[in-house]
Scaffold this motif. Structure first.
Motif, short mmCIF file in Angstrom:
data_model
loop_
_atom_site.label_atom_id
_atom_site.label_comp_id
_atom_site.label_asym_id
_atom_site.label_seq_id
_atom_site.Cartn_x
_atom_site.Cartn_y
_atom_site.Cartn_z
N LYS A 42 -17.52 -3.64 -18.67
CA LYS A 42 -18.36 -2.50 -18.27
C LYS A 42 -18.86 -2.69 -16.84
O LYS A 42 -18.92 -1.75 -16.04
CB LYS A 42 -19.53 -2.34 -19.22
N LEU A 43 -19.21 -3.94 -16.56
CA LEU A 43 -19.71 -4.23 -15.20
C LEU A 43 -18.60 -4.01 -14.17
O LEU A 43 -18.83 -3.43 -13.10
CB LEU A 43 -20.22 -5.66 -15.14
N ARG A 44 -17.42 -4.45 -14.52
CA ARG A 44 -16.27 -4.26 -13.62
C ARG A 44 -16.00 -2.77 -13.40
O ARG A 44 -15.76 -2.33 -12.28
CB ARG A 44 -15.02 -4.91 -14.20
N SER A 45 -16.06 -2.01 -14.45
CA SER A 45 -15.82 -0.56 -14.35
C SER A 45 -16.87 0.11 -13.48
O SER A 45 -16.55 1.00 -12.68
CB SER A 45 -15.82 0.09 -15.74
N THR A 46 -18.09 -0.33 -13.63
CA THR A 46 -19.19 0.23 -12.82
C THR A 46 -18.90 -0.02 -11.34
O THR A 46 -19.03 0.89 -10.51
CB THR A 46 -20.53 -0.41 -13.20
N MET A 47 -18.51 -1.23 -11.04
CA MET A 47 -18.28 -1.55 -9.64
C MET A 47 -17.06 -0.83 -9.10
O MET A 47 -17.02 -0.45 -7.93
CB MET A 47 -18.16 -3.06 -9.48
N ILE A 48 -16.08 -0.61 -9.96
CA ILE A 48 -14.91 0.16 -9.53
C ILE A 48 -15.32 1.58 -9.19
O ILE A 48 -14.87 2.16 -8.20
CB ILE A 48 -13.80 0.13 -10.61
N LEU A 49 -16.17 2.15 -10.04
CA LEU A 49 -16.65 3.51 -9.78
C LEU A 49 -17.39 3.57 -8.44
O LEU A 49 -17.24 4.54 -7.68
CB LEU A 49 -17.59 3.96 -10.90
N LEU A 50 -18.19 2.54 -8.17
CA LEU A 50 -18.91 2.51 -6.90
C LEU A 50 -17.95 2.39 -5.71
O LEU A 50 -18.10 3.08 -4.70
CB LEU A 50 -19.90 1.34 -6.88
N HIS A 51 -16.97 1.51 -5.87
CA HIS A 51 -16.01 1.32 -4.79
C HIS A 51 -15.20 2.58 -4.51
O HIS A 51 -14.80 2.83 -3.37
CB HIS A 51 -15.02 0.19 -5.13
N ASN A 52 -14.97 3.33 -5.55
CA ASN A 52 -14.10 4.50 -5.42
C ASN A 52 -14.82 5.77 -5.00
O ASN A 52 -14.20 6.84 -4.95
CB ASN A 52 -13.36 4.76 -6.74
N LEU A 53 -16.09 5.65 -4.73
CA LEU A 53 -16.82 6.84 -4.26
C LEU A 53 -16.18 7.35 -2.98
O LEU A 53 -15.88 6.56 -2.07
CB LEU A 53 -18.29 6.50 -4.01
N LYS A 54 -16.02 8.64 -2.90
CA LYS A 54 -15.37 9.21 -1.71
C LYS A 54 -16.30 9.11 -0.53
O LYS A 54 -17.51 9.19 -0.65
CB LYS A 54 -15.04 10.67 -1.99
N GLU A 55 -15.68 8.97 0.60
CA GLU A 55 -16.47 8.90 1.83
C GLU A 55 -16.67 10.29 2.40
O GLU A 55 -15.77 11.15 2.32
CB GLU A 55 -15.75 8.04 2.86
N VAL A 56 -17.84 10.47 2.97
CA VAL A 56 -18.10 11.74 3.65
C VAL A 56 -17.61 11.62 5.09
O VAL A 56 -17.56 10.51 5.65
CB VAL A 56 -19.60 12.10 3.63
N ASP B 114 -20.91 23.39 -4.13
CA ASP B 114 -20.10 24.06 -3.12
C ASP B 114 -20.49 23.65 -1.71
O ASP B 114 -19.64 23.57 -0.82
CB ASP B 114 -20.23 25.60 -3.25
N ASN B 115 -21.77 23.40 -1.49
CA ASN B 115 -22.22 23.03 -0.15
C ASN B 115 -21.71 21.68 0.29
O ASN B 115 -21.61 21.43 1.48
CB ASN B 115 -23.76 23.00 -0.10
N GLU B 116 -21.40 20.87 -0.64
CA GLU B 116 -21.01 19.52 -0.28
C GLU B 116 -19.53 19.27 -0.41
O GLU B 116 -19.05 18.23 0.01
CB GLU B 116 -21.76 18.52 -1.15
N SER B 117 -18.80 20.17 -0.97
CA SER B 117 -17.38 19.91 -1.20
C SER B 117 -16.64 19.76 0.12
O SER B 117 -15.67 19.01 0.21
CB SER B 117 -16.75 21.04 -2.02
N SER B 118 -17.10 20.44 1.16
CA SER B 118 -16.36 20.40 2.42
C SER B 118 -16.58 19.09 3.17
O SER B 118 -15.82 18.78 4.08
CB SER B 118 -16.80 21.56 3.32
N VAL B 119 -17.61 18.35 2.84
CA VAL B 119 -17.87 17.14 3.61
C VAL B 119 -16.99 15.99 3.17
O VAL B 119 -16.92 14.97 3.83
CB VAL B 119 -19.36 16.71 3.53
N PHE B 120 -16.38 16.12 2.04
CA PHE B 120 -15.55 15.03 1.57
C PHE B 120 -14.14 15.14 2.14
O PHE B 120 -13.75 16.15 2.69
CB PHE B 120 -15.49 15.02 0.04
N GLU B 121 -13.44 14.08 1.96
CA GLU B 121 -12.07 14.05 2.44
C GLU B 121 -11.23 15.07 1.66
O GLU B 121 -11.56 15.42 0.53
CB GLU B 121 -11.48 12.66 2.26
N LEU B 122 -10.17 15.45 2.27
CA LEU B 122 -9.27 16.39 1.60
C LEU B 122 -8.66 15.73 0.38
O LEU B 122 -8.42 14.52 0.36
CB LEU B 122 -8.15 16.82 2.55
#
Lengths: 333, 207
Positions: A42-56, B114-122
Motif C-alpha cells: 500500500k505504501l509503494r502504491s501511494t508513492m507511485i500515485l504521488l510520483h505519477n502526478l501530472k505536472e502543470v 474545467d478551469n484546471e484541465s488546460s494547465v496540465f500536459e496534453l
C-alpha cells in the motif's frame, strides 16, 4: 522483530534510505508477515500515485513577466533608484517629523531657559536683601548650616550614653539632648563601633580634619553678607564652632585621655568620628571650661586652636577636637 | 548597479549567478527558464491553486534575484530556490487559511475541474477520454489527500516524493534534522496511505 517496529522502517525501506542491517530485518519480517507485506504494498502504491502526478505547465508569459520584474528591480538599485528610495514618502514623513521635533525643542528651551535664569536671579536678590527677616528663611538655614544646627545628621553620632560598653551606636541628631555622664567604654570599643557603623553619610558640621575655617570660608565666599548678618544677631553658642587640633605621638592613649578630660568637664560628645590617623570629637560644653580644656590638652600634645572666643562668658559652645598622630609605618623584614 | 558576490564558478548555474552578480541581468533569464516549471509544480502541489502558485513562484524568483549576493554555493541553486518557494508558499497558505476562516469557506470545497484541465500536459495519444477522466479523478483524489496534511507534512511529501529532493537537501531547505525529516515523511506517507486506501484497493483490484 515486531510489526510495529517494522512499520516504522517501511517508509525508509521504500525510499532506499535504510542501512543494510535494517533493510535485511524488514525483508526477513515481511516474508513471514502478511499484514506488514500488505502495508508495504500500500505504501509503494501511494508513492507511485504521488510520483505519477501530472505536472502543470507554466503560462507562456511567465518568464517574461518574471524578467520584467527583475529588470525593474535592477533599475531600482541604480543611483537614481537609491535617491528615489530615500525620498519615499515614509522617509520623507520621518525626516519631516524629526525636524519638527528638533525645532520645537529648540523653541521650547529658548522660551523656558530665560525664565529659569530670571527666576534664579530673583531668588538670589531676595536672599541678599532679606537681612532683617526672621523666621525660617534661607539665610537662617545657611546660618544654621554654619553652626551645625537643625540639619539631618546621619552617621556616627554618639552621645555619652552610646559609648557604654556593648551599646550600639545610634544615629541621632546633633542636638539630641544627652547630658548623662556615664562611663565611657574603652578606646578599642569606640574604634570597633565606629568601624561597624561607618562614618557619616550626610554633611557634617565638624570637618574631618583641620580647616574648619576653610569650610566657613567657602560658605562665606558664597553668601558673604548672610553669615555676618547671622553672626550679629545669633547668640554666642550658635557662632562657628571652636576648633582644637591636638597632635600627639600615640592616638589611642591620647584619645582615652581626652575622653577622660571631657567627662570631668561634663562635656557632651555629640559626635565622634574615628579615622585611620585621627579622631574627631564634636562636643557641647560650657564656654567657661574652655580654658581648663585647653590647659589639660596641652599636656597631652601639641595644641592649636581656632575661633576661640575672646570673652568666655557663660554659654554653651560647640567645640571640635581633632586628635591626630603620625601614621605608623609598617616595617618589612 | 550590479550585484557583487563572491561565488566561485563550479557549475553552469554558478557561472550564470556570477554573471548576474557582475551586472548581466539577462543571464538570470536562463535560470528562470530552467527552474520555473519545477518550482511552479512544487508550489502548486503545496497550495493546490494554480494562480496562487504562479504568484508565489514570481515572488520567489524576485526574492532570489535580490538575494543572489548571499548565495554561497553550499547547496545547489535549485535547492536554494526551492527553499524560497517553500517559504513563500507557507506564507501564502497561512493567509489563505485566515481568509477562508473569515469567509467561512472550506479550502477543500469542490473545485471546477474545467478551469484546471488546460494547465496540465496534453494527454497521451493512446489515452481514451474515459481513461483521461479516470486519471484526472485519481489525481484530484491524491491532491485532496495531500491537502488534508498539515503544512509541515505536506512540504516534506512534495519535496521528497513529488520533486525528488534528497534528505540532505530537504534538511537544509527546511532547517530540520535528518531524523525530523524522516519522521515527518513517515507520518505523512502513513496518513496518505490511509486517505488513499480505498483508491489503492480499487486500483489493485482492477489491475
Amino acid at each position: 522483530m515486531s510489526c510495529s517496529s517494522v512499520k516504522r522502517l517501511l517508509s525508509g525501506y521504500v525510499d532506499g534510505s535504510l542501512g543494510n542491517e535494517e533493510r535485511a530485518l524488514v525483508e526477513r519480517h515481511v516474508l513471514s508477515c502478511p499484514v506488514c507485506t500488505s502495508d508495504l504494498e500500500k505504501l509503494r502504491s501511494t508513492m507511485i500515485l504521488l510520483h505519477n502526478l501530472k505536472e502543470v505547465e507554466p503560462p507562456p508569459w511567465f518568464t517574461q513577466k518574471i524578467m520584467a520584474q527583475v529588470r525593474r528591480e535592477a533599475q531600482a538599485r541604480g543611483i537614481w533608484g537609491t535617491i528615489r528610495n530615500f525620498l519615499t514618502l515614509r522617509i520623507q514623513v520621518a525626516v519631516f517629523a524629526s525636524i519638527c521635533i528638533v525645532a520645537f525643542a529648540v523653541i521650547f528651551f529658548k522660551a523656558v531657559i530665560p525664565d529659569l535664569y530670571q527666576g534664579k536671579n530673583e531668588l538670589h536678590q531676595s536672599v541678599a536683601d532679606s537681612g532683617d527677616r526672621h523666621g525660617a528663611s534661607r539665610e537662617e538655614d545657611l546660618a544654621k548650616v554654619s553652626t551645625g544646627e537643625d540639619l539631618p545628621q546621619v552617621g556616627v553620632s554618639r552621645t555619652r550614653q552610646g559609648r557604654e560598653k556593648g551599646e550600639k551606636i545610634s544615629n541621632t541628631p546633633i542636638r539630641e539632648p544627652s547630658q548623662q555622664k556615664e562611663g565611657s567604654s574603652g578606646h578599642e570599643e569606640r574604634l570597633a563601633k565606629s568601624t561597624e557603623t561607618g562614618t557619616a553619610g550626610a554633611p557634617s558640621v565638624g570637618p574631618a580634619g583641620e580647616g574648619k575655617t576653610e569650610e566657613d570660608g567657602s560658605l562665606k565666599s558664597q553668601v558673604p553678607s548672610l553669615i555676618e548678618a547671622a553672626a550679629k544677631r545669633t547668640p554666642l553658642h550658635l557662632t562657628p564652632p571652636i576648633s582644637i587640633s591636638l597632635r600627639t605621638n600615640n592616638l589611642a592613649d591620647s584619645s582615652a585621655e581626652v575622653d577622660n578630660i571631657l567627662k570631668k568637664l561634663n562635656a557632651n560628645i555629640t559626635r565622634y568620628q574615628a579615622l585611620t590617623d585621627n579622631e574627631i570629637y564634636d562636643v557641647e560644653m560650657r564656654s567657661q571650661d574652655l580654658t581648663t580644656l585647653t590647659d589639660r590638652l596641652k599636656k597631652i600634645g601639641d595644641l592649636r586652636t581656632k575661633n576661640m572666643p575672646a570673652g568666655l562668658g557663660e554659654n554653651t559652645v560647640n567645640v571640635t577636637i581633632t586628635i591626630s598622630a603620625p601614621a605608623k609605618r609598617q616595617v618589612t623584614p | 548597479m550590479s550585484l557583487q558576490c563572491g561565488v566561485e564558478s563550479r557549475d553552469e548555474d554558478l557561472s550564470i549567478i556570477t554573471r548576474c552578480c557582475n551586472g548581466d541581468i539577462e543571464a538570470f533569464q536562463v535560470l528562470v527558464e530552467r527552474y520555473q516549471k519545477r518550482m511552479l509544480n512544487m508550489a502548486y502541489r503545496v497550495l493546490d491553486d494554480f494562480e496562487d502558485a504562479c504568484d508565489v513562484v514570481q515572488e520567489s524568483f524576485i526574492s532570489a534575484y535580490k538575494a543572489l549576493p548571499g548565495f554561497r554555493g553550499d547547496s545547489t541553486f535549485s535547492a536554494w530556490l526551492a527553499a524560497i518557494v517553500i517559504n513563500h508558499s507557507r506564507n501564502r497558505l497561512k493567509r489563505k487559511k485566515i481568509r477562508a476562516r473569515r469567509e467561512s469557506v472550506s479550502l477543500d470545497a469542490p473545485r471546477d475541474p474545467d478551469n484546471e484541465s488546460s494547465v496540465f500536459e496534453l494527454p497521451a495519444e493512446n489515452e481514451s477520454a474515459h481513461e483521461r477522466l479516470e486519471k484526472m479523478e485519481l489525481e484530484r483524489r491524491v491532491q485532496h489527500c495531500i491537502n488534508t496534511l498539515s503544512a509541515e507534512y505536506r512540504e516534506v511529501v512534495v519535496l521528497r516524493d513529488i520533486q525528488g529532493y534528497s534528505y540532505e537537501e530537504i534538511s537544509t531547505m527546511l532547517r530540520l534534522s535528518d531524523g525530523t525529516v524522516k519522521s515527518r515523511l513517515f507520518r505523512a506517507r502513513d496518513a496518505l496511505r490511509e486517505c488513499l486506501s480505498d483508491v489503492i484497493v480499487h486500483s489493485e483490484g482492477s489491475a
